[in-house]
Enzyme design. Structure first.
Site, mmCIF file in Angstrom:
data_model
loop_
_atom_site.group_PDB
_atom_site.id
_atom_site.type_symbol
_atom_site.label_atom_id
_atom_site.label_comp_id
_atom_site.label_asym_id
_atom_site.label_seq_id
_atom_site.Cartn_x
_atom_site.Cartn_y
_atom_site.Cartn_z
ATOM 1 N N HIS A 32 4.309 52.454 -12.294
ATOM 2 C CA HIS A 32 4.043 53.796 -11.766
ATOM 3 C C HIS A 32 3.198 53.716 -10.498
ATOM 4 C CE1 HIS A 32 3.293 58.189 -12.093
ATOM 5 N NE2 HIS A 32 2.140 57.868 -11.521
ATOM 6 N N GLU A 33 2.092 52.990 -10.580
ATOM 7 C CA GLU A 33 1.211 52.885 -9.417
ATOM 8 C C GLU A 33 1.854 52.072 -8.304
ATOM 9 O OE1 GLU A 33 -1.199 54.807 -9.287
ATOM 10 O OE2 GLU A 33 -1.229 55.358 -11.415
ATOM 11 N N HIS A 89 3.753 54.405 -6.027
ATOM 12 C CA HIS A 89 2.876 55.048 -5.039
ATOM 13 C C HIS A 89 2.492 54.064 -3.943
ATOM 14 C CE1 HIS A 89 2.451 58.643 -7.400
ATOM 15 N NE2 HIS A 89 1.767 58.078 -8.381
#
Length: 376
Positions: A26-27, A30
């Protein structure tokens, strides 16, 4: 001593592995898009709180593993906190050259892309896991032929007879009897349209699976739909199919889409009161099931990671301040009005979002501990 050992290696370690994989991807979504957009990334953290281990990369990003692994964050240059709230005092002091590296000065489409990249990365992870499993492990196919029908069941009322070959459910093709079982289980008390092949002809049947409570091999209780049919596990009907990578990716997309669709359907049932909110689970339940999946082998673990990854990606897209969807909601306002939402409104929105997330966390955790034992 045995209890501690079983708790550590039977529950905690599998749980940490599952959560860290999902959070990392997920990170990473980003982070990767931010770097492509020229944003300076100060911190990439798995977990919160005290830093257990950290290192600095060549571009000045501090990579950290922290004590509490229930989440993570990417902090950009100019952020005040891990929620990417702008540090307005610091931003005012930046030179024009410095502003080029700051997330908050990037065009709206780039900021939106960076925020959306986290949940999208979760969906991509799930698709890739399913694709790899379908390619290298294969999928067991059991022909969806009806053999027995329980008396007074939903199937009997709908008109099923032994020998029916189920072709589709609500327009979606059926490949295996497992597909039938899965679709029926997540659609209790809802009319489903079945197309079956009977004596060389296609027949349409409408059945409403009954809501029942079932117990799995680990003692977990589930409320699910039951049609009342069985299929004989005959070796002539069972085969293992391996898909080429392109087809496997398509199958991965279908699996991910199925999870998203059923999640929205379940949430709709909870909101409308047709389903109980007791079905919502939190970190304790995730930990328990992670341990159970680990006892079944690595294939089960990666299936579980894919499911959790889709769920985390979907939750983060909800339009709640503090979550990625909340940021996208603010950006939607900016796109329509032509200027950012007032700072005070964003600030109060963030506080309300934080309060909601905390209350939800407390609720699902209470749900978990009131129903299950971590060491059963």
């Amino acid at each position: 001593m045995d209890i501690i050992f079983n708790a550590l290696f039977g529950v905690v370690v599998p749980f940490l592995f599952v959560i860290m994989v999902v959070v990392f991807f997920h990170e990473l979504g980003h982070f990767w898009v931010a770097r492509r957009c020229g944003v300076r990334v100060e911190t990439f953290s798995i977990g919160f709180g005290h830093t257990l281990y950290s290192w600095m990369d060549s571009k000045g990003t501090s990579w950290k593993i922290c004590l509490w692994p229930l989440g993570g964050y990417v902090k950009f240059y100019g952020d005040e906190d891990a929620a990417s709230s702008p540090d307005n005092e610091k931003l005012k002091e930046l030179t024009e050259d410095d502003q080029k590296d700051v997330f908050h000065f990037k065009p709206l489409w780039q900021r939106s892309a960076v925020v959306a990249a986290g949940p999208i990365a979760n969906f991509v992870l799930a698709i890739l896991i399913y694709a790899c499993l379908f390619t290298f492990v294969g999928k067991q196919i059991s022909l969806p032929i009806v053999d027995t029908i329980r008396e007074n069941s939903a199937a009997e009322r709908a008109g099923f007879i032994p020998g029916d070959l189920i072709l589709s459910i609500d327009g979606s093709p059926v490949e295996s009897f497992n597909d039938v079982a899965r679709t029926v289980s997540v659609n209790p008390d809802r009319d489903l349209v079945f197309v079956v092949e009977r004596s060389g002809m296609e027949v349409e049947l409408v059945a409403r699976p009954e809501l029942v409570e079932d117990v799995d091999n680990f003692g977990n209780r589930y409320r699910l739909g039951r049609l009342g049919i069985t299929s004989r596990p005959d070796q002539t009907r069972v085969s293992k199919v391996y898909y080429d990578p392109i087809t496997a990716i398509g199958k991965g997309v279908s699996e991910t889409t199925f999870i998203i669709t059923q999640t929205f359907r379940s949430l709709g049932g909870i909101i409308s009161g047709r389903e109980s909110a007791d079905a919502l689970g939190g970190p304790v339940k995730i930990a328990q099931i992670s341990g159970q999946m680990a006892s079944l082998g690595w294939v089960a673990v990666f299936n579980w990671i894919a499911l959790i990854s889709v769920s985390i990606g979907l939750i983060n897209l909800f339009p709640i301040p503090m979550l990625d969807g909340g940021h996208l909601l603010f950006y939607s306002y900016e796109a329509v009005i032509g200027k950012p939402m007032p700072e005070k409104v964003q600030e109060y929105g963030m506080r309300a979002g934080l309060a909601f997330v905390i209350m939800l966390f407390v609720f699902v955790t209470w749900n978990d501990v009131s129903k299950i034992s971590l060491f059963n």
